[in-house]
Design a protein around this motif. Structure first.
Motif, mmCIF file in Angstrom:
data_model
loop_
_atom_site.group_PDB
_atom_site.id
_atom_site.type_symbol
_atom_site.label_atom_id
_atom_site.label_comp_id
_atom_site.label_asym_id
_atom_site.label_seq_id
_atom_site.Cartn_x
_atom_site.Cartn_y
_atom_site.Cartn_z
ATOM 1 N N PHE A 45 0.852 -1.186 0.000
ATOM 2 C CA PHE A 45 0.000 0.000 0.000
ATOM 3 C C PHE A 45 0.890 1.239 0.000
ATOM 4 O O PHE A 45 1.671 1.454 0.933
ATOM 5 N N VAL A 46 0.783 2.046 -1.034
ATOM 6 C CA VAL A 46 1.624 3.241 -1.155
ATOM 7 C C VAL A 46 1.212 4.251 -0.090
ATOM 8 O O VAL A 46 0.071 4.727 -0.081
ATOM 9 N N LEU A 132 12.292 -7.301 -13.231
ATOM 10 C CA LEU A 132 11.110 -6.938 -12.449
ATOM 11 C C LEU A 132 10.099 -6.325 -13.412
ATOM 12 O O LEU A 132 10.355 -5.273 -14.002
ATOM 13 N N LYS A 133 8.959 -7.002 -13.582
ATOM 14 C CA LYS A 133 7.908 -6.494 -14.456
ATOM 15 C C LYS A 133 6.890 -5.738 -13.607
ATOM 16 O O LYS A 133 6.324 -6.295 -12.660
ATOM 17 N N VAL A 134 6.659 -4.482 -13.947
ATOM 18 C CA VAL A 134 5.765 -3.617 -13.181
ATOM 19 C C VAL A 134 4.530 -3.332 -14.027
ATOM 20 O O VAL A 134 4.444 -2.324 -14.728
ATOM 21 N N GLY A 135 3.577 -4.268 -13.990
ATOM 22 C CA GLY A 135 2.359 -4.129 -14.767
ATOM 23 C C GLY A 135 2.651 -3.812 -16.213
ATOM 24 O O GLY A 135 3.535 -4.408 -16.832
ATOM 25 N N ASP A 136 1.894 -2.848 -16.771
ATOM 26 C CA ASP A 136 2.137 -2.428 -18.154
ATOM 27 C C ASP A 136 3.031 -1.194 -18.229
ATOM 28 O O ASP A 136 3.165 -0.572 -19.285
ATOM 29 N N ARG A 137 3.649 -0.860 -17.091
ATOM 30 C CA ARG A 137 4.506 0.333 -17.055
ATOM 31 C C ARG A 137 5.931 0.049 -17.507
ATOM 32 O O ARG A 137 6.699 0.979 -17.759
ATOM 33 N N GLY A 138 6.305 -1.214 -17.558
ATOM 34 C CA GLY A 138 7.633 -1.537 -18.043
ATOM 35 C C GLY A 138 8.318 -2.617 -17.227
ATOM 36 O O GLY A 138 7.765 -3.118 -16.237
ATOM 37 N N THR A 139 9.502 -2.983 -17.666
ATOM 38 C CA THR A 139 10.295 -4.020 -17.013
ATOM 39 C C THR A 139 11.692 -3.481 -16.744
ATOM 40 O O THR A 139 12.306 -2.852 -17.613
ATOM 41 N N ILE A 140 12.185 -3.729 -15.536
ATOM 42 C CA ILE A 140 13.564 -3.392 -15.178
ATOM 43 C C ILE A 140 14.380 -4.671 -15.253
ATOM 44 O O ILE A 140 13.980 -5.701 -14.709
ATOM 45 N N GLU A 182 2.360 2.709 -9.072
ATOM 46 C CA GLU A 182 0.977 3.176 -9.102
ATOM 47 C C GLU A 182 0.047 2.102 -8.553
ATOM 48 O O GLU A 182 0.300 0.911 -8.729
ATOM 49 N N PRO A 183 -1.041 2.493 -7.879
ATOM 50 C CA PRO A 183 -2.015 1.510 -7.388
ATOM 51 C C PRO A 183 -2.575 0.652 -8.515
ATOM 52 O O PRO A 183 -2.564 1.042 -9.686
ATOM 53 N N ASN A 200 0.865 -7.320 -5.513
ATOM 54 C CA ASN A 200 0.143 -6.192 -6.105
ATOM 55 C C ASN A 200 0.429 -4.905 -5.344
ATOM 56 O O ASN A 200 0.610 -4.910 -4.125
ATOM 57 N N ILE A 201 0.460 -3.811 -6.080
ATOM 58 C CA ILE A 201 0.535 -2.485 -5.482
ATOM 59 C C ILE A 201 -0.893 -1.958 -5.358
ATOM 60 O O ILE A 201 -1.664 -1.987 -6.312
ATOM 61 N N LYS A 202 -1.236 -1.492 -4.152
ATOM 62 C CA LYS A 202 -2.589 -1.002 -3.893
ATOM 63 C C LYS A 202 -2.578 0.501 -3.669
ATOM 64 O O LYS A 202 -1.574 1.080 -3.312
#
Length: 202
Positions: A45-46, A132-140, A182-183, A200-202
């Motif tokens: 939770f951010v 590290l895949k962060v949803g559809d925001r990209g991959t590190i 992002e949530p 998941n990020i909430k």
């Protein structure tokens, strides 16, 4: 249990964050409390105070025995497993603290700011590739061969400052530029083609 974070161990991240691109005399170290550890695929939770927040990719190793003033050539005896870690930073606060010359722990030590995946025994050395895949925001993505300081040197350096205890976690540095957290985003961490982290990020 301590979370020991090395901040400046990859040139790609150093360029993004404004650190020196080459090795410094000593590594930049940040100690986080055990409450910063996010386990068991729980959601993150951010915190309001951490917005804007970013997430980065790190390799984590687990300390397996008590040690102090460890020689670099003996360091392999003191860690036994590795995994992917996703680490969160209050990016704006981080910049303000650095500019003021203050410690940046406050920008990284919040609840659940370090998500650690499933531990894998180091039977044939450190993993070489992580992502590290962060949803559809990209991959590190990152390669451990690009560390400015090897694990043994870091273990030796840290153990001269403090006693390492079984269960401590050593985070070897963000590997590249971070991605906004992002949530409603799913995060997954891959180590040598195996998913070892998901939450998941909430």
């Amino acid at each position: 249990m301590k979370l020991i974070c090395i901040e400046n161990n990859f040139a790609a991240y150093n360029k993004y964050a404004g650190f020196a691109l080459t090795r410094t005399e000593t590594p930049a170290i940040c100690i986080l409390p055990d409450t910063s550890l996010l386990k068991d695929s729980r959601p993150f939770f951010v915190p309001d105070a951490a917005v804007p927040c970013t997430v980065g990719l790190q390799l984590a190793v687990r300390i397996s025995r008590l040690g102090r003033s460890i020689g670099a050539r003996f360091a392999e005896r003191y860690y036994d497993a590795a995994t992917v870690a996703a680490t969160f930073t209050a990016r704006e606060l981080f910049g303000k603290l650095r500019k003021a010359g203050f410690p940046w722990t406050g920008a990284k030590a919040f609840e659940g700011s370090v998500a650690v995946g499933a531990w894998k025994p180091l039977e044939s050395g450190l993993p070489q590739r992580l992502s590290l895949k962060v949803g559809d925001r990209g991959t590190i993505s990152g390669r451990t061969a690009e560390m400015l300081r090897p694990v043994g040197e870091i273990v030796a350096c840290v153990s001269r400052m403090m006693t390492l205890r079984q269960g401590d976690i050593l985070l070897l540095g963000p590997m590249d530029a971070e991605i906004p957290a992002e949530p409603d985003t799913h995060v997954s961490g891959i180590m040598e083609n195996e998913e070892v982290l998901h939450f998941n990020i909430k």
